[in-house]
Scaffold this motif. Structure first.
Motif, PDB file in Angstrom:
ATOM      1  N   GLU A  17      -6.735  -0.567  -9.134  1.00 24.54           N
ATOM      2  CA  GLU A  17      -6.004  -1.759  -8.848  1.00 24.54           C
ATOM      3  C   GLU A  17      -4.678  -1.575  -8.042  1.00 24.54           C
ATOM      4  O   GLU A  17      -3.759  -1.039  -8.546  1.00 24.54           O
ATOM      5  CB  GLU A  17      -5.795  -2.782  -9.881  1.00 24.54           C
ATOM      6  CG  GLU A  17      -6.833  -3.915 -10.008  1.00 24.54           C
ATOM      7  CD  GLU A  17      -6.847  -4.624 -11.360  1.00 24.54           C
ATOM      8  OE1 GLU A  17      -5.567  -4.893 -11.891  1.00 24.54           O
ATOM      9  OE2 GLU A  17      -7.662  -5.174 -11.813  1.00 24.54           O
ATOM     10  N   CYS A  18      -4.588  -2.408  -6.855  1.00 24.58           N
ATOM     11  CA  CYS A  18      -3.302  -2.347  -6.087  1.00 24.58           C
ATOM     12  C   CYS A  18      -2.051  -3.108  -6.683  1.00 24.58           C
ATOM     13  O   CYS A  18      -2.684  -4.239  -7.086  1.00 24.58           O
ATOM     14  CB  CYS A  18      -3.689  -2.585  -4.788  1.00 24.58           C
ATOM     15  SG  CYS A  18      -2.101  -2.914  -3.736  1.00 24.58           S
ATOM     16  N   VAL A  19      -1.246  -2.757  -6.835  1.00 22.01           N
ATOM     17  CA  VAL A  19      -0.070  -3.558  -7.596  1.00 22.01           C
ATOM     18  C   VAL A  19       0.432  -4.766  -6.734  1.00 22.01           C
ATOM     19  O   VAL A  19       0.927  -5.640  -7.361  1.00 22.01           O
ATOM     20  CB  VAL A  19       1.054  -2.748  -8.173  1.00 22.01           C
ATOM     21  CG1 VAL A  19       0.677  -1.863  -9.398  1.00 22.01           C
ATOM     22  CG2 VAL A  19       1.926  -2.074  -7.182  1.00 22.01           C
ATOM     23  N   ILE A  20       0.178  -4.567  -5.469  1.00 18.58           N
ATOM     24  CA  ILE A  20       0.699  -5.761  -4.460  1.00 18.58           C
ATOM     25  C   ILE A  20      -0.325  -6.812  -4.634  1.00 18.58           C
ATOM     26  O   ILE A  20       0.037  -7.996  -4.868  1.00 18.58           O
ATOM     27  CB  ILE A  20       0.825  -5.104  -3.085  1.00 18.58           C
ATOM     28  CG1 ILE A  20       1.856  -3.903  -3.245  1.00 18.58           C
ATOM     29  CG2 ILE A  20       1.454  -6.083  -2.073  1.00 18.58           C
ATOM     30  CD1 ILE A  20       2.125  -3.367  -1.845  1.00 18.58           C
ATOM     31  N   CYS A  21      -1.703  -6.595  -4.433  1.00 18.04           N
ATOM     32  CA  CYS A  21      -2.656  -7.578  -4.465  1.00 18.04           C
ATOM     33  C   CYS A  21      -3.400  -7.759  -5.459  1.00 18.04           C
ATOM     34  O   CYS A  21      -4.190  -8.810  -5.592  1.00 18.04           O
ATOM     35  CB  CYS A  21      -3.461  -7.415  -3.201  1.00 18.04           C
ATOM     36  SG  CYS A  21      -4.621  -5.922  -3.266  1.00 18.04           S
ATOM     37  N   SER A  22      -3.050  -6.963  -6.375  1.00 21.79           N
ATOM     38  CA  SER A  22      -3.844  -7.176  -7.842  1.00 21.79           C
ATOM     39  C   SER A  22      -5.392  -7.027  -7.624  1.00 21.79           C
ATOM     40  O   SER A  22      -6.308  -7.657  -8.371  1.00 21.79           O
ATOM     41  CB  SER A  22      -3.660  -8.220  -8.682  1.00 21.79           C
ATOM     42  OG  SER A  22      -2.311  -8.217  -8.770  1.00 21.79           O
ATOM     43  N   PHE A  37      -1.493   2.344  -2.584  1.00 19.92           N
ATOM     44  CA  PHE A  37      -1.428   0.932  -2.236  1.00 19.92           C
ATOM     45  C   PHE A  37      -2.372   0.706  -0.962  1.00 19.92           C
ATOM     46  O   PHE A  37      -2.712   1.691  -0.266  1.00 19.92           O
ATOM     47  CB  PHE A  37      -0.092   0.229  -1.537  1.00 19.92           C
ATOM     48  CG  PHE A  37       1.246   0.812  -2.584  1.00 19.92           C
ATOM     49  CD1 PHE A  37       1.275   0.080  -3.511  1.00 19.92           C
ATOM     50  CD2 PHE A  37       1.961   1.860  -2.464  1.00 19.92           C
ATOM     51  CE1 PHE A  37       2.301   0.426  -4.459  1.00 19.92           C
ATOM     52  CE2 PHE A  37       2.939   2.273  -3.252  1.00 19.92           C
ATOM     53  CZ  PHE A  37       3.124   1.487  -4.299  1.00 19.92           C
ATOM     54  N   CYS A  38      -2.953  -0.576  -0.884  1.00 22.47           N
ATOM     55  CA  CYS A  38      -3.830  -1.021   0.251  1.00 22.47           C
ATOM     56  C   CYS A  38      -2.998  -0.653   1.491  1.00 22.47           C
ATOM     57  O   CYS A  38      -1.988  -1.240   1.334  1.00 22.47           O
ATOM     58  CB  CYS A  38      -4.383  -2.227   0.075  1.00 22.47           C
ATOM     59  SG  CYS A  38      -4.990  -2.916  -1.330  1.00 22.47           S
ATOM     60  N   CYS A  39      -3.690  -0.263   2.447  1.00 24.34           N
ATOM     61  CA  CYS A  39      -2.918   0.019   3.797  1.00 24.34           C
ATOM     62  C   CYS A  39      -2.444  -1.453   4.361  1.00 24.34           C
ATOM     63  O   CYS A  39      -1.212  -1.491   4.654  1.00 24.34           O
ATOM     64  CB  CYS A  39      -3.802   0.450   4.820  1.00 24.34           C
ATOM     65  SG  CYS A  39      -3.092   0.781   6.433  1.00 24.34           S
ATOM     66  N   GLU A  40      -3.048  -2.538   4.267  1.00 26.37           N
ATOM     67  CA  GLU A  40      -2.501  -3.966   4.529  1.00 26.37           C
ATOM     68  C   GLU A  40      -1.525  -4.252   3.891  1.00 26.37           C
ATOM     69  O   GLU A  40      -0.579  -4.875   4.320  1.00 26.37           O
ATOM     70  CB  GLU A  40      -3.805  -4.831   4.734  1.00 26.37           C
ATOM     71  CG  GLU A  40      -4.432  -4.713   5.999  1.00 26.37           C
ATOM     72  CD  GLU A  40      -5.916  -6.021   6.060  1.00 26.37           C
ATOM     73  OE1 GLU A  40      -5.413  -6.903   5.273  1.00 26.37           O
ATOM     74  OE2 GLU A  40      -6.760  -5.815   6.483  1.00 26.37           O
ATOM     75  N   CYS A  41      -1.539  -4.043   2.472  1.00 30.06           N
ATOM     76  CA  CYS A  41      -0.707  -4.759   1.509  1.00 30.06           C
ATOM     77  C   CYS A  41       0.646  -3.780   1.854  1.00 30.06           C
ATOM     78  O   CYS A  41       1.713  -4.707   1.918  1.00 30.06           O
ATOM     79  CB  CYS A  41      -1.129  -4.265   0.084  1.00 30.06           C
ATOM     80  SG  CYS A  41      -2.364  -5.301  -0.440  1.00 30.06           S
ATOM     81  N   LEU A  42       0.491  -2.595   2.204  1.00 33.39           N
ATOM     82  CA  LEU A  42       2.095  -1.986   2.396  1.00 33.39           C
ATOM     83  C   LEU A  42       2.227  -2.201   3.726  1.00 33.39           C
ATOM     84  O   LEU A  42       3.746  -2.347   4.017  1.00 33.39           O
ATOM     85  CB  LEU A  42       1.559  -0.429   2.618  1.00 33.39           C
ATOM     86  CG  LEU A  42       2.506   0.679   2.112  1.00 33.39           C
ATOM     87  CD1 LEU A  42       3.238   0.255   0.627  1.00 33.39           C
ATOM     88  CD2 LEU A  42       2.082   1.923   1.874  1.00 33.39           C
TER      89      LEU A  42
HETATM   90 ZN   LIG Z   1      -3.410  -4.282  -2.031  1.00 34.20          ZN
END
Ligand SMILES: [Zn+2]
Ligand SMILES: [Zn+2]
Ligand SMILES: [Zn+2]
Ligand SMILES: [Zn+2]
Length: 226
Positions: A17-22, A37-42
């Motif tokens: 699970e990505c901590v930015i988008c959960s 992290f997801c590329c887009e989230c980062l």
């Molecule tokens: Zn993410």
């Protein structure tokens, strides 16, 4: 199977699970600290870090990194540890869901439970399979509910037995205590009786001695007056 599914969901929750988008990682990238992290989230996160999009701070450990000039966030490597784990969990989930289907009747889910055989069965198993002829079926969900309530019953009964056992132990202890008290009283009585007897014996001995002395004195007097 239950172990595997709980393991995969634990991995899912803690590692995928990505901590930015959960949400589950989408194109996971690794910062030099190896946090994924997801590329887009980062990319979105990096915009909030600096005006010229030159640096990014890790949302987890706060370390600051220079963003690759030409490729931007996509210049950070794909996090292969995460993608491998995603593949493994995906495969485990596929296997689990295939276990829900009947091995004898293709595409049929095992939604019933044969009470005679004690096994899961699909609707074709119930209707067509001669080995289940005359058997009674209930919904699989109902069977598992019944099982869990009978487990609760067993737990309750074990609890009752424990209560009874505790009561029995308490009663035994009471009896022992009474017995101890009884013994103490008896020993005390014996001691008292002994003391009493000893007193009487002492008195008797004293009386005999007294007697003997006075007899002796009398004899001496008698002899003396001769
Ligand atoms: Zn993410
Ligand atoms: Zn980090
Ligand atoms: Zn079947
Ligand atoms: Zn059966």
């Amino acid at each position: 199977m239950a172990e595997a599914s709980s393991l995969t969901s634990t991995i899912d929750r803690h590692f995928l699970e990505c901590v930015i988008c959960s949400d589950t990682f989408n194109d996971p990238r690794a910062l030099p600290c190896m946090h994924p992290f997801c590329c887009e989230c980062l990319e979105r996160w990096a915009k909030s870090c600096s005006d010229d999009n030159s640096i990014v701070s890790c949302p987890l450990c706060k370390k600051i990194y220079r963003i690759p000039e030409e490729e931007g966030i996509k210049g950070f490597p794909v996090h292969f540890l995460v993608t491998n784990l995603q593949d493994t969990v995906y495969r485990a989930k596929q296997e689990k869901s295939s276990a829900d289907y009947c091995e004898n009747h293709e595409g049929k889910k095992r939604e019933y439970f044969c009470e005679n055989c004690g096994c899961a069965a699909c609707s074709d198993c119930c209707a067509l399979d001669p080995s289940h002829r005359g058997h009674s079926f209930i919904r699989l969900k109902q069977a598992s509910e019944r099982l869990s309530s009978s487990l609760e019953n067993i737990a309750r009964r074990v609890g009752n037995i424990e209560d009874k056992y505790t009561t029995a132990i308490q009663q035994t202890q009471q009896v022992k205590q009474n017995l101890d008290q009884d013994t103490d009283t008896k020993i005390q009585a014996i001691d008292e009786a002994r003391n009493e007897h000893m007193q009487q014996v002492d008195n008797l001995v004293r009386a005999y001695k007294h007697n003997a002395y006075s007899k002796k004195e009398q004899n001496v007097k008698t002899i003396g007056t001769d």
